[in-house]
Each structure stands twice: as C-alpha cells, then as structure tokens.
Design a protein around this motif. Sequence first.
Motif, mmCIF file in Angstrom:
data_model
loop_
_atom_site.group_PDB
_atom_site.id
_atom_site.type_symbol
_atom_site.label_atom_id
_atom_site.label_comp_id
_atom_site.label_asym_id
_atom_site.label_seq_id
_atom_site.Cartn_x
_atom_site.Cartn_y
_atom_site.Cartn_z
ATOM 1 N N THR A 123 -19.034 76.577 35.238
ATOM 2 C CA THR A 123 -18.580 75.220 35.516
ATOM 3 C C THR A 123 -17.086 75.166 35.805
ATOM 4 O OG1 THR A 123 -20.304 74.330 34.077
ATOM 5 C CG2 THR A 123 -18.479 72.863 34.623
ATOM 6 N N ASN A 124 -16.303 75.811 34.966
ATOM 7 C CA ASN A 124 -14.846 75.672 35.071
ATOM 8 C C ASN A 124 -14.208 76.560 36.133
ATOM 9 O OD1 ASN A 124 -13.963 73.863 32.635
ATOM 10 N ND2 ASN A 124 -15.487 75.257 31.788
ATOM 11 N N VAL A 125 -14.832 77.687 36.431
ATOM 12 C CA VAL A 125 -14.208 78.646 37.346
ATOM 13 C C VAL A 125 -15.063 78.890 38.589
ATOM 14 C CG1 VAL A 125 -13.182 80.945 37.576
ATOM 15 C CG2 VAL A 125 -13.087 79.748 35.371
ATOM 16 N N SER A 126 -16.270 79.394 38.413
ATOM 17 C CA SER A 126 -17.088 79.780 39.568
ATOM 18 C C SER A 126 -17.391 78.591 40.472
ATOM 19 C CB SER A 126 -18.393 80.427 39.098
ATOM 20 O OG SER A 126 -18.146 81.547 38.284
ATOM 21 N N GLY A 127 -17.855 77.491 39.894
ATOM 22 C CA GLY A 127 -18.159 76.315 40.697
ATOM 23 C C GLY A 127 -16.930 75.770 41.401
ATOM 24 N N THR A 128 -15.810 75.801 40.712
ATOM 25 C CA THR A 128 -14.549 75.353 41.311
ATOM 26 C C THR A 128 -14.177 76.215 42.507
ATOM 27 O OG1 THR A 128 -13.735 74.462 39.220
ATOM 28 C CG2 THR A 128 -12.085 75.024 40.868
ATOM 29 N N GLN A 129 -14.390 77.528 42.386
ATOM 30 C CA GLN A 129 -14.075 78.428 43.486
ATOM 31 C C GLN A 129 -14.982 78.172 44.698
ATOM 32 O OE1 GLN A 129 -11.774 80.207 44.350
ATOM 33 N NE2 GLN A 129 -12.388 82.089 45.410
ATOM 34 N N VAL A 130 -16.265 77.964 44.451
ATOM 35 C CA VAL A 130 -17.194 77.705 45.557
ATOM 36 C C VAL A 130 -16.796 76.425 46.288
ATOM 37 C CG1 VAL A 130 -19.583 77.200 46.174
ATOM 38 C CG2 VAL A 130 -19.090 78.953 44.462
ATOM 39 N N LEU A 131 -16.581 75.351 45.544
ATOM 40 C CA LEU A 131 -16.227 74.080 46.174
ATOM 41 C C LEU A 131 -14.910 74.186 46.935
ATOM 42 C CD1 LEU A 131 -16.491 71.065 46.739
ATOM 43 C CD2 LEU A 131 -15.505 70.624 44.479
ATOM 44 N N THR A 132 -13.902 74.774 46.318
ATOM 45 C CA THR A 132 -12.600 74.876 46.970
ATOM 46 C C THR A 132 -12.693 75.663 48.265
ATOM 47 O OG1 THR A 132 -11.481 74.762 44.825
ATOM 48 C CG2 THR A 132 -10.202 75.622 46.663
ATOM 49 N N THR A 133 -13.433 76.757 48.245
ATOM 50 C CA THR A 133 -13.573 77.584 49.442
ATOM 51 C C THR A 133 -14.275 76.825 50.566
ATOM 52 O OG1 THR A 133 -13.697 79.580 48.063
ATOM 53 C CG2 THR A 133 -14.482 79.772 50.336
ATOM 54 N N LEU A 134 -15.379 76.153 50.237
ATOM 55 C CA LEU A 134 -16.132 75.449 51.267
ATOM 56 C C LEU A 134 -15.405 74.201 51.766
ATOM 57 C CD1 LEU A 134 -19.819 75.753 49.984
ATOM 58 C CD2 LEU A 134 -18.549 77.229 51.559
ATOM 59 N N ALA A 135 -14.564 73.612 50.920
ATOM 60 C CA ALA A 135 -13.820 72.411 51.319
ATOM 61 C C ALA A 135 -12.541 72.736 52.081
ATOM 62 C CB ALA A 135 -13.482 71.574 50.086
ATOM 63 N N MET A 136 -12.147 74.000 52.124
ATOM 64 C CA MET A 136 -10.863 74.346 52.721
ATOM 65 C C MET A 136 -10.728 73.902 54.184
ATOM 66 S SD MET A 136 -7.988 75.336 51.709
ATOM 67 C CE MET A 136 -8.567 75.807 50.060
ATOM 68 N N PRO A 137 -11.755 74.052 55.042
ATOM 69 C CA PRO A 137 -11.584 73.557 56.416
ATOM 70 C C PRO A 137 -11.290 72.066 56.483
ATOM 71 C CG PRO A 137 -13.466 75.042 56.290
ATOM 72 C CD PRO A 137 -13.033 74.774 54.877
ATOM 73 N N LEU A 138 -11.853 71.295 55.549
ATOM 74 C CA LEU A 138 -11.600 69.861 55.513
ATOM 75 C C LEU A 138 -10.164 69.564 55.086
ATOM 76 C CD1 LEU A 138 -14.940 68.759 53.829
ATOM 77 C CD2 LEU A 138 -14.280 68.352 56.211
ATOM 78 N N LEU A 139 -9.652 70.362 54.152
ATOM 79 C CA LEU A 139 -8.258 70.201 53.737
ATOM 80 C C LEU A 139 -7.317 70.589 54.883
ATOM 81 C CD1 LEU A 139 -8.534 71.607 50.116
ATOM 82 C CD2 LEU A 139 -7.852 69.284 50.697
ATOM 83 N N PHE A 140 -7.655 71.642 55.607
ATOM 84 C CA PHE A 140 -6.818 72.065 56.738
ATOM 85 C C PHE A 140 -6.786 71.008 57.835
ATOM 86 C CE2 PHE A 140 -6.145 75.986 54.798
ATOM 87 C CZ PHE A 140 -5.343 76.808 55.589
ATOM 88 N N ALA A 141 -7.813 70.146 57.887
ATOM 89 C CA ALA A 141 -7.845 69.090 58.897
ATOM 90 C C ALA A 141 -6.945 67.913 58.541
ATOM 91 C CB ALA A 141 -9.280 68.609 59.094
ATOM 92 N N SER A 142 -6.413 67.904 57.306
ATOM 93 C CA SER A 142 -5.513 66.835 56.861
ATOM 94 C C SER A 142 -4.075 67.161 57.229
ATOM 95 C CB SER A 142 -5.622 66.668 55.343
ATOM 96 O OG SER A 142 -4.624 65.793 54.845
ATOM 97 N N SER A 143 -3.290 66.132 57.478
ATOM 98 C CA SER A 143 -1.872 66.333 57.769
ATOM 99 C C SER A 143 -1.053 66.572 56.506
ATOM 100 C CB SER A 143 -1.307 65.126 58.521
ATOM 101 O OG SER A 143 -1.422 63.947 57.725
#
Length: 275
Positions: A123-143
Amino acid sequence: MATDTKKIVLITGGNTGLGYQVIKSLLKSQGTSYEILMGSRSVDKGDQAVAKLQQEVPHSSSSVSVVQADISSDSSIDEVVDLIKTKYGRLDVLVNNAGAGFDRAIQDSTLSIRAAFNQTWDTNVSGTQVLTTLAMPLLFASSDPRLLFITSGTSSLTETESTEPPAIARINAPPQAGWPKPPHGNPIAAYRSAKTGLNMLFRDWCRVLGNDHVKLWAVSPGFLATGLSGVGAEAMKKMGAQDPEVGGEFVRDVVEGKYDGKVGRIIRKAMVQPY
C-alpha cells in the motif's frame, strides 16, 4: 469556471483522514481553483465524504468528485489514469496520500507477520510506485506539475535514536529486557519501515526527474489524530497529536508553492526532516 482553467489534482486516500483535510483546505483556497479528484477505494464512502465537504465548504470556486482508486490493484490504477487522460489530458498535482498500517493486526493475530508487512509495503510503497509511474505522462502534460509523497515523522533513520519530542521518544523507547516483549501500545514497525522505504522511492524519483520540470517533495505532515493507527483520534490527541486540519493546510501550502524553495526534500512544516 471551466475545467481547463482549473488545476487538476488527484489525491489518493482522499475520503478520510489527512487526504480529506487536504481536499477541504484546497476547497477553501482563495487564490486558485481546482478540479479535485478524490481517490477512494469505496465509491460509496467517497460520495459520503463529498457530501460532507459540500456542507462544510458550501461555497468554493473549486470542485471535487470521486474516482474509485485502490492503489493495491493494478486494474484500478489503470482505470484512474485512463479516466484522467480521457477527461482532462493532464494532471497538475498528484498527492500520493493513500497509506495504511497493519502492525496492530500482527499484535491481534489477525494477520501473520509476513502478510502484515507485505500489505503495508504494497500500500505505502509498491502501489505508490505503480500509480506514479503510470501517471507520469499526465504530469508531463502539465505546465506546472507537482508530485507529493506523504511520508511520516517516524520514518527518519537519524531520529530513531532521538528522545525528543515526547511522541518520538515514546516510539523509540526500548522495552524491558527478556523475551517475549510486552505488546507495544502503538506498534508501527511495519508502517515506519515502509515509510522509510517510501523516502528512498521519493529520492529516486528526484534522480529520475532531475532534468525535468516536475517539482516534487516528500511531505511529513506531523503527528496527526487520524484513524491510521487504529487507536482512535481522541486517544491520539491525548498522546499529543494535532488536528488533521493542520496537516491539510500544510499540504495545501506545498501545492500552492509556499515550499518551492525546498523541492526535492523531505519537509516538515518548520524544517527539513533528517534522513
């Protein structure tokens, strides 16, 4: 206000505890409008939390809605990321708040040591890593993308030898000699070790994003009277815990740029937390 002029924010574990208070603080913000996605494992509990927020903050230029988000489930994470991509095309702020501790389940013999540790780390580490990795393209699309990892004051390796303040001294105090040891009043071995692991995960993201425009922090919100420990908010307040609203305001301040001078650090409200 149109959605494309609002900051798109995803807060995992947003229906209760610190996550709820972060959302409440953002709804109260006077300077920026947000489209807040409340990540909740249970949609029903999320809807209840939104209804409560609408009563507590009836007037806001920001809005909040529920997304089903269980960070222990890859399919749930995929669905959240796909929803944000389809509906908004970007993510301005990701607050990795969802966390859990299962130490008391070891003490109560409802989970084995291995199962409790695995669930805590998942919950605290593995899930956070999966979400952060998959969300990274969306973050890169932000200014102006912002990435927050909610850590803990108990995670500092340096402070495992500390006897101040009392809350830290209490968890660091050695028990009486002999074996077996008596039950600890607030067992946190799995939880604090997972948060220490989260700190390293955060530092590696600092490395990975070192040449990019994503701002990131690990935020240590303080000793808060949430339901995380399983002992109850009132019992935690007697131990010196603050109202979770204090932590919510702190995280909002990070989101809104008041700690931009401490990008890449593990921060408390008044200091950088030692490793």
